[in-house]
Design a protein around this motif. Structure first.
Motif: not given
Lengths: 555, 341
Positions: B334, A154, B336-337, B260-261, B256-257, A102-105, B264, B239, A107
């Motif tokens: 948009a 992920h 990647p998951r 962009r999230n 950017a962080y 969770a601590a990493l972005n 979605l 994050f 996307i």
């Protein structure tokens, strides 16, 4: 070494909440020299995370430093502006967190996230951004670093995400790294490698480190000095050996007592608990069928390998059996199969001499065995309905499974279950958010005990609890088993806990049984290689163990 | 990746065929159940005799049992034959082809305006929650959503046309005395550009602004609220704290962080909003005498003109399917998951 790298003087932090201002830190004093590792230990709510966030000046909107000061490298950063802080963070003092995924972005690729950190501090040489990122990934010993550059969080395991996080944190060679529960939630073997990596990097780069953890074993093993926190105060601090061998403050003593060591028994962990009245164990004639028997059970979710692959074991009436393994070992799937929430693909599950494997999972709630097999879930917070009082939660299975109506009878049964679980009666009318973690765990156990089951399945029931609470809950479970003869199927990754609670042990790896037998035997003479690895990785609380380890990493 | 997307789009389109068939059947039945007899309506006059009406009914095929009519209709659709409008006398396909670009142009412009207002407003509100900015945004959104489009449309006309005189006469797509561009795409703004006629483009653009704003105001609320909520959730996530701990600059963290999230879920809402707008803009089209498909369908419905209504509903359903597939693909790119395959 003239002046400390970090000096926290009389730091006070308050949070403004709906119920007014709550003081989280009542004046903390901490000093840390260059290259030193300080462990901050304490249970939830002790303020150890708040301390680290306050030092980083990362407190959220509600939190505020109300007094004292933080000196970093001789500079007062208590009231530093945003621009100054931005320059310091990541480059001079850096931080890694619990729950690395969770601590990493989610996307952004690993490569970009590492480059972002370098770029933020002007450490980026345009031509070689990728080379720099690659070097960092190599430094954290990630397997196949070239391929990982393009990966998203992920696609990585929890351990790998923590390595990426470490790579980002050390990218600009900080003088101080704060690690806030860096291994909580990771498998024991991964915990081990992550901590070894941190110690190595720290030694190589001469960084100072603050390790924040609830795990005394971890702190004892990796830290030079320890500060013990309770309720927003440092109650005791000193060098690791002296502090743990001769704890002075009663809280430290209690904490040390509650931390499982290699030899400790349940009675050691919580010495002031009432003794167990062991029921006169009725000797069962040799021919008695076991309470639960699994015969060659297979379950596949369509992956390349089955989640549970040909597992067999027996649990005698009133026995306790531990299912141990790391994430992905199939232990949770197995527990769901036994609770009959999932249907096995093959094999048989025999409960009390009767096969229950062929009752479809969606029909099982109507079968009479539902009452006999009850579950206690991992997370005491998420497994209680937030709109139900403790009373309603405990009464729920009685209403559903025994058709009881509101009235004196139901009331008696609920109170009986609550008292079995050691839940004070005046808490019955509270909602989950008004209860502590330990109290919620008791509600979960009372709910499972209420229909008077014969088998209880416990899926990591203490994983989210503090050690002192864990000790009490474990004793409670042991008592239920010995006094009421409830069979326990205990699912856990924590070998220590399993050893103390269970007679028998089944070690699982990728769905297969690696080793099975009496737990004392397995602990003393592990046969399988995997069991040995697991046993070695357990961070026992043992102050003596640190010296050998440090000298081996220095070599 | 591209092949994966194409396969997914193909599968989704195929899977939507039964739904479309269902839409056709239900609309067909609904039209037959509604009161009103097209034969009576289209007979030469109130004095038309019984025989004349019966005659008309026979030529329209309305004398047959409903299932028979339905199968005949389905057969015609399969051949691309959607029938004739009784009111305009034109084949329905031709009518819709002429009017659809008008509706699409209006809706797309409105959506662009709505997005370009909603995103900054939502972000501003999320960055300063609980402040005056936040409350102002909330008020604006509430106003936009609770004033019906015909009221806000009339208000805009009153203000910008009647009082201020900035806007042109709010009727039709272009001033009645100006000449429309040659039909290339049917979108006036694009056609004028293709012709290089900038005066014409300006005229059409001015004409478009008021109705587009009216619609944009209506959908501003869901978009801005969603942006705010999603932005707030992202800003509170782990994050973002990491990004702060690593010393990233604030603009970088926000754009950017966080953004962009946060976009979605907004993508999903935008798809829903677009589909809603296409159907709901009938009021705007009426107020501004916009020659779009929605007002066309409404007129047809009022005069029991079966063919255009049925074709319109089918068209809307198809557009809905297309928009959903597009949103799916965009989301897959948009985030990647989301697996593309």
């Amino acid at each position: 070494m003239t002046e400390p790298l970090l000096q926290v003087e009389n730091l006070q932090v308050a949070f403004s909440t709906r119920h007014g201002t709550v003081t989280a830190l009542h004046g903390i004093d901490i000093a840390l020299a260059r290259g030193e590792t300080l462990g901050i230990v304490g249970e939830s709510g002790s303020g150890k995370s708040v301390t680290s966030l306050a030092v980083m000046r990362l407190l959220d909107r509600a939190g505020r430093i109300t007094g004292g000061r933080v000196l970093f490298d001789g500079r007062d950063i208590t009231h530093a502006g945003h621009a100054d802080l931005r320059r310091l963070r990541g480059s001079a003092l850096s931080m890694i967190f619990q729950n690395p995924r969770a601590a990493l972005n989610p996307i952004r690729t690993v490569e970009h996230q590492i480059i972002d950190v370098l770029a933020a501090h002007g450490r980026l040489s345009r031509a070689s951004a990728r080379t720099q990122a690659l070097e960092l990934l190599r430094a954290v010993l990630i397997r196949d670093p070239e391929a990982r550059l393009k990966a998203y969080p992920h696609e990585l395991s929890g351990g790998m995400c923590q390595r990426v996080m470490i790579a980002m944190a050390i990218a600009c060679e900080p003088a101080l790294l704060i690690a806030d529960e860096p291994t909580t939630g990771l498998d024991v073997t991964t915990q081990q490698t992550v901590m070894e990596l941190l110690a190595r990097i720290k030694a190589e780069r001469g960084m100072a480190m603050i390790l924040i953890t609830h795990d005394l074993g971890l702190a004892a093993r990796w830290c030079d000095r320890i500060a013990v926190m309770e309720a927003g105060r440092v109650v005791e601090h000193g060098p690791t050996e002296t502090l743990f061998e001769a704890p002075k403050h009663p809280y430290t003593r209690r904490l040390v007592a509650a931390s499982p060591t290699r030899q400790s028994t349940l009675a050691d962990l919580a010495p002031d608990a009432p003794p167990v009245r062991v029921r006169a164990v009725e000797r069962r004639p040799p021919g008695t069928p076991p309470l639960l028997e699994l015969v060659n059970v297979v379950k596949s979710f369509g992956g390349p390998v089955p989640a549970v692959d040909d597992v067999s074991f027996r649990l005698p009436v009133g026995g306790a059996l531990g299912l141990v393994g790391e994430s992905g070992s199939g232990k949770t799937t197995l527990s769901r199969l036994v609770c009959r929430l999932l249907d096995p693909d093959d094999g048989d599950i025999v409960f009390d001499g009767e096969s229950i494997a062929r009752i479809p999972a969606r029909e099982f709630h109507r079968s009479r065995q539902r009452r006999d097999i009850q579950i206690v879930f991992q997370d005491p917070n998420d497994s209680l309905n937030p709109r139900h009082t403790a009373f309603d939660s405990i009464a729920h299975p009685l209403r559903r499974l025994e058709g009881m109506r509101d009235g004196a009878a139901l009331d008696t049964r609920v109170r009986e279950a609550a008292s079995r679980a050691g839940l004070p009666m005046d808490l019955l009318h509270r909602f989950p958010h008004q209860l502590s973690g330990g109290q919620k765990a008791r509600v979960g156990i009372a709910r499972a005990v209420a229909p008077r089951p014969r088998l209880m399945i416990l899926d990591e029931p203490t994983a989210a609890l503090d050690v002192s609470v864990q000790a009490v809950i474990l004793q409670l479970l042991d008592r239920l088993r010995r006094e009421d003869g409830i069979g326990l199927l205990f699912v856990s990754h924590d070998l220590n806990v399993v050893r103390m609670l269970c007679d028998d042990l089944v070690v699982l790896q990728v769905g297969k049984v690696m080793e099975a037998g009496p737990s004392q035997e397995i602990f003393r003479h592990p046969q399988a290689e995997y069991t040995r690895t697991l046993l070695e990785a357990v961070p026992y609380f043992d102050p003596q163990r640190r010296a050998t380890l440090l000298s081996s990493t220095a070599a | 990746m591209l092949a994966g997307i194409a396969r997914r789009v193909g599968r989704r389109l195929l899977a939507s065929l039964p739904a479309l068939l269902g839409v056709v059947v239900v609309t067909f039945m609904l039209m037959r159940v509604l009161p009103g007899d097209p034969a009576v309506f289209f007979a030469s006059g109130p004095s038309a005799g019984k025989e004349e009406i019966e005659d008309l009914r026979r030529t329209m095929g309305l004398d047959k049992p409903i299932p028979v009519q339905l199968f005949r209709y389905l057969g015609e659709i399969a051949q691309g034959e959607f029938g004739r409008s009784m009111t305009t006398g034109q084949p329905v396909v031709l009518d819709i082809k002429r009017r659809l670009p008008a509706s699409l142009e209006l809706t797309c412009t409105a959506l662009l305006i709505a997005l370009s207002l909603a995103l900054p407003l939502g972000i501003a509100a999320a960055l300063r929650p609980g402040t005056v900015i936040d409350h102002t945004v909330r008020l604006l959104c509430t106003l936009g959503v609770c004033v019906p489009t015909f009221v806000s449309g009339l208000l805009l006309i009153y203000m910008f046309y009647y009082l201020l005189g900035w806007a042109p006469d709010p009727t039709a797509r272009i001033d009645i005395f100006a000449s429309p561009p040659p039909e290339i795409t049917g979108f006036y703004l694009i056609d004028f550009i293709l012709m290089g006629d900038w005066d014409g483009w300006w005229a059409a653009f001015r004409q478009l602004l008021l109705p587009a704003f009216t619609m944009a105001l209506f959908v501003l609320a869901p978009l801005a609220r969603m942006t705010r909520a999603s932005m707030l959730a992202v800003l509170g996530s782990d994050f973002i704290r990491t990004a702060h701990a690593m010393g990233l600059s604030r603009p970088r963290i926000v754009v950017a962080y966080a953004l962009r999230n946060a976009l979605l879920p907004v993508i999903t809402i935008t798809g829903i909003v677009f589909s809603t707008m296409l159907g709901a803009n009938v009021l705007v089209e009426k107020v501004f005498s916009w020659p779009g498909v929605a007002s066309y369908a409404l007129d047809a419905l009022l005069s029991s003109d079966y063919a255009p209504v049925q074709a319109f509903v089918l068209l809307m359903a198809s557009i809905f399917v297309l928009v959903n597939v597009t949103i799916d693909v965009l989301y897959g790119i948009a985030d990647p998951r989301v697996s593309v395959a």
